[in-house]
Design an enzyme around this catalytic site. Structure first.
Site, PDB file in Angstrom:
ATOM      1  CB  ALA A 257       6.957   0.252 -30.808  1.00  0.00           C
ATOM      2  CG  MET A 258      12.903   2.302 -28.089  1.00  0.00           C
ATOM      3  SD  MET A 258      13.355   0.812 -27.159  1.00  0.00           S
ATOM      4  CE  MET A 258      14.116   1.568 -25.724  1.00  0.00           C
ATOM      5  CD  GLU A 259      10.823   0.558 -23.892  1.00  0.00           C
ATOM      6  OE1 GLU A 259      11.579  -0.030 -23.095  1.00  0.00           O
ATOM      7  OE2 GLU A 259      10.579   0.126 -25.038  1.00  0.00           O
ATOM      8  CG  ASN A 260      12.653   6.135 -27.376  1.00  0.00           C
ATOM      9  OD1 ASN A 260      13.525   5.455 -26.877  1.00  0.00           O
ATOM     10  ND2 ASN A 260      12.359   6.086 -28.676  1.00  0.00           N
ATOM     11  CG  HIS A 290       4.475  -3.905 -25.435  1.00  0.00           C
ATOM     12  ND1 HIS A 290       4.683  -5.240 -25.175  1.00  0.00           N
ATOM     13  CD2 HIS A 290       5.708  -3.326 -25.385  1.00  0.00           C
ATOM     14  CE1 HIS A 290       5.972  -5.453 -24.957  1.00  0.00           C
ATOM     15  NE2 HIS A 290       6.616  -4.309 -25.091  1.00  0.00           N
ATOM     16  CD  GLU A 291       6.632  -0.223 -27.307  1.00  0.00           C
ATOM     17  OE1 GLU A 291       7.523   0.291 -26.590  1.00  0.00           O
ATOM     18  OE2 GLU A 291       6.709  -1.385 -27.733  1.00  0.00           O
ATOM     19  CG  HIS A 294       7.956  -0.596 -22.174  1.00  0.00           C
ATOM     20  ND1 HIS A 294       8.657  -1.437 -21.344  1.00  0.00           N
ATOM     21  CD2 HIS A 294       7.842  -1.253 -23.363  1.00  0.00           C
ATOM     22  CE1 HIS A 294       8.952  -2.551 -21.993  1.00  0.00           C
ATOM     23  NE2 HIS A 294       8.470  -2.476 -23.214  1.00  0.00           N
ATOM     24  CD  GLU A 313      10.714  -5.230 -23.613  1.00  0.00           C
ATOM     25  OE1 GLU A 313       9.520  -5.286 -23.957  1.00  0.00           O
ATOM     26  OE2 GLU A 313      11.437  -4.268 -23.881  1.00  0.00           O
TER      27      GLU A 313
END
Length: 836
Positions: A257-260, A290-291, A294, A313
């Protein structure tokens, strides 16, 4: 494109202050391109020069403060600007190319229905593929986005929607200041589910082909999201800061995933289309947590440069496990961390490519990409758990909140955070950080036991050692537990004592006086509770007792520590694979925690594929299959344990008649559904064993013409055990620069099979000549992942190591290729030692 160096980034940040991006994307065209118009506003030192990153197919126009910028100013994907004013406005229009690599603006055509889906992935330096930008984390700015899209599409982005779309034009409100690598959007005929919690609008998106599954699973995803938001709001003084909270599950995503901010993006395998275990549901919950972490560590406060990646991270990894355990139904998340995540960190930390959690310097973005590994994630998280034990949770959280207040919407460094926690705890953390964060490799802690004649402990000593090349000894706070067989046959904890290992005081040998005179336990468990980051070795009597103790031990985290120590000992060549397989046969069928079952099977299978000699491997694999068979028989029908056992059995068995029968619905264990993914897994095993061919693969793909079916088919085609199939698969891996990132990964996963050494061994030499060329063309995260997966680690031979050494000695090898080969060669080295 040349990698951005730290020196260049520092100089640019001293010259430029970015005040805003206004981006207008037109996604209505056909083909593989789209149009982009961007207005970049920035202040600068008058008369200075600078550059932006930009990678168009065609630069249509560029003006700086109303004056045309000559096309020659664009070279090597950098747009150079001269004669800057105090306040500047750059307007750039260009034709940009969609991506198939999962970087930039990725375009996916769903094989299930032909619909087109887009998502933006800017990390690490992919923003240039969509708009011109100052692409470094410490040049934050607000973003204002407008997107023109087909009328039946949904568009979502970092900013909240500013009114309803009109004639396919979607306008989004200006965001808070963001680093460029957080800018993102999704666009396409996505299916959406919406909700609201505590004043925060919530949304979940997925492809139409997954609409039914999303509708079924959205309640669980929303529940996890709300629980995590509530817990973060309890421990942090700053509330979630980015308005709405969207979560998009997209196809062919490179990361988990990516935390945008405002539009967190996940790989859409997390929308399950087949039966899954509770371990997989827990994994999804942990990724959500986790995301969300962030949003504070990374999005609200961002590292100044990539050497402080751990500030993103490690904290997200630590909080992902912590918040999952504290706020959701998955209360044993620390067991999962011990089995999966920390073990990943320890493996990475022992490689020749090891590096500190917080390295002193990362000279450019190419090197930064290499540090997205088990050290920056899992080791860093384990070190943070040790930090909490060292300073106390109250002081730790107080320091974090001070850090957020001081650096909100800006950037910070390791020194900034340590100063905040030092103030809140009253402890100077400089020396602690030097030992834990600035020094690489892992310590080993082992118990030395002296017994008295009366059956008590005369003395118990914890001995800490370090590798010769990395001799750092560290302070450790941990527990040692005494476990005994009870009258009811259950193994329970009798006593737990706290130990503080202080090498300055004890020189690496710490006596536990509280255990002197205690009756000798059936098991003395070092690091009970898994509080510290170290390799654990038991005393000889405790190690010998593990096969008797493990099946009867109630505490799942204690079992995880024992399993992890055992698996690590075998990985290090201290104990043979045969001993591990025997333990698996005895203890795994009664293991209650499904994540332990899954990880033990995954790790053991990887060791069985490489560590035994080819002539002894079939016997080890058969014992693994027997263990899975027993687990399936012992598990409750329809349970996660049963499903994990079935998957393990399919992967290990050579009984092709039984597998064919399952595909035909014959003798399937009660409670097991042969759904799409399990059917593919069975077919894959039959293909590997030469019991199913290309016709069967194509027939199954016709029956499951989905994105996941397409990936399974690619994996199966590469696994066919004949020379022509291998040649086609290799040509696809190396020579198709426009191939989908996920299909390339699937092909690489299927290619190397220990059952097919005769046909695949010649490709070991080709790996070292062909893959560097592939990586030069493809590059980025996608290229690195393919290079890692395609490494010939099953060709365990001195010749493989010789070829690796030759390539690593080449002056032309890229930093990414060097790292991939260094790590792959270390795996082969370990396997050769184990065979010896």
């Amino acid at each position: 494109m040349p990698s951005l160096t730290r020196a260049e980034a520092t100089a640019r940040a001293a010259t430029v202050t970015v005040t805003g991006y206004r981006i207008d994307l037109d996604l209505t065209g056909t083909g593989d391109t789209f149009r982009s118009r961007t207005v970049v506003s920035f202040d600068a030192e008058p008369g200075a020069s600078t550059f932006l990153e930009l990678e168009p197919v065609e630069l249509l126009s560029a003006t700086l403060n109303g004056a045309a910028v000559d096309a020659s100013a664009l070279a090597d994907e950098r747009l150079t600007l001269e004669g800057l004013a105090a306040g500047n406005e750059l307007v750039v229009e260009g034709v940009m190319r969609y991506s198939r690599s999962g970087e930039g603006l990725h375009r996916f055509v769903d094989p299930a229905d032909g619909r087109v889906y887009l998502y933006a992935q800017m990390f690490l330096d992919g923003a240039r593929r969509i708009f011109p930008c100052f692409d470094q984390p410490d040049l934050k700015a607000p973003f204002t986005l407008t997107v023109t899209a087909p009328a039946d599409w949904i568009v979502a982005a970092n900013g909240e929607l500013d009114g309803e779309p009109v004639d396919g034009v979607w306008r989004f409100r200006t965001t808070k200041p963001l680093s460029t690598y957080f800018a993102s959007l999704i666009a396409g005929p996505y299916h959406a589910c919406t909700d609201e919690h505590d004043g925060i609008p919530l949304a979940i998106y997925a492809r139409q082909a997954l609409a039914e599954q999303l509708d079924e699973q959205s309640a669980e995803i929303f529940t996890i999201t709300k629980q995590c938001l509530d817990r973060y709001h309890e421990i942090f003084d700053v509330r979630y800061a980015f308005g709405h909270y969207g979560q998009a599950f997209v196809p062919e995503f490179n990361f988990g995933a990516m935390e945008n901010p405002g539009i967190v993006v996940f790989r859409d395998e997390y929308i399950f289309r087949s039966a899954v275990t509770d371990g997989e549901r827990e994994q999804r919950a942990m990724v959500i947590a986790h995301e969300m972490a962030h949003q504070w560590f990374g999005d609200l406060v961002t590292m100044a440069w990539w050497d402080d990646l751990w500030l993103n991270e490690s904290f997200a990894e630590y909080l992902g496990s912590r918040i999952t355990a504290e706020a959701t139904e998955f209360a044993d998340a620390w067991t999962t961390f011990a089995m999966q995540r920390k073990a990943w960190g320890i493996r990475a930390d022992q490689r020749p490519s090891t590096h500190p959690v917080a390295p002193d310097d990362v000279s450019d973005t190419a090197l930064a990409l290499l540090n997205f590994d088990g050290i920056s994630y899992a080791k860093g998280a384990a070190v943070l758990r040790q930090l909490v034990a060292y300073v106390g949770d109250k002081a730790f959280l107080a320091g974090l909140n001070e850090h957020f207040a001081a650096h909100a919407y800006a950037n910070a460094t390791l020194a900034d955070l340590l100063e905040a926690i030092s103030r809140s705890s009253g402890r100077d953390l400089t020396a602690w950080a030097g030992l834990w964060l600035r020094s690489a490799q892992v310590n080993t802690v082992r118990a030395e036991v002296e017994r008295a004649e009366d059956g008590t402990y005369a003395q118990v000593t914890l001995v800490q050692t370090a590798p010769d090349d990395y001799p750092t000894l560290r302070p450790h706070k941990l527990f040692a537990g005494l476990y005994d067989h009870g009258a009811d046959g259950v193994v329970t904890l009798r006593k737990r004592v706290e130990a503080e290992l202080d090498p300055e005081r004890d020189g690496g040998r710490t006596v536990l006086p509280e255990l002197a005179g205690e009756p000798v336990a059936d098991l003395l468990l070092v690091n009970d509770g898994d509080l510290t980051y170290a390799k654990i070795r038991l005393d000889e009597a405790s190690a010998d007792a593990v096969p008797r103790i493990l099946p009867l031990l109630d505490d799942s985290l204690a079992r995880a520590v024992l399993w992890s120590s055992t698996l690590d000992s075998v990985t290090d060549g201290e104990r043979p694979v045969a001993e591990l397989v025997t333990l698996v046969l005895a203890a795994l069928p009664v293991e209650r925690e499904v994540v332990v079952v899954e990880d033990v099977l995954r790790t053991t299978r990887a060791l069985v594929d490489r560590y035994p000699a080819p002539e002894t491997r079939p016997a080890a694999l058969e014992l693994l299959a027997q263990a899975c068979d027993r687990l399936v028989a012992a598990a409750e029908p329809g349970s996660s344990r049963q499903l994990a056992g079935v998957r393990g059995l399919v992967g290990a068995t050579t009984d092709t008649a039984r597998l064919r029968g399952w595909l035909d619905g014959e003798a399937v264990p009660q409670g097991v559904a042969i759904d799409d993914d399990l059917r593919w897994l069975i077919l894959y095993r039959l293909v590997v064993l030469g019991a199913a061919g290309a016709d069967a693969v194509e027939a199954q793909y016709e029956a499951d013409r989905s994105a996941f079916g397409e990936q399974w088919a690619a994996r199966c085609r590469a696994a066919l055990p004949d020379a022509d199939a291998k040649a086609r698969a290799w040509d696809y891996l190396i020579n198709d620069p426009d191939a989908s990132n996920r299909l390339l990964e699937a092909t690489a996963q299927g290619f190397w099979q220990p059952e097919q050494l005769a046909v695949v061994s010649p490709y070991a030499e080709r790996y070292f000549t062909d893959v560097p060329q592939m990586l030069a063309r493809r590059g980025g995260m996608s290229g690195e992942r393919v290079a890692v997966i395609a490494y010939p680690s099953v060709v365990v031979a001195p010749e493989t190591r010789r070829l690796a050494a030759e390539l690593m000695a080449s002056p032309d090898i890229s930093s990414i290729m060097h790292r991939v080969v260094t790590d792959g060669d270390d795996d082969v080295r370990r396997a050769l030692l184990a065979r010896g």
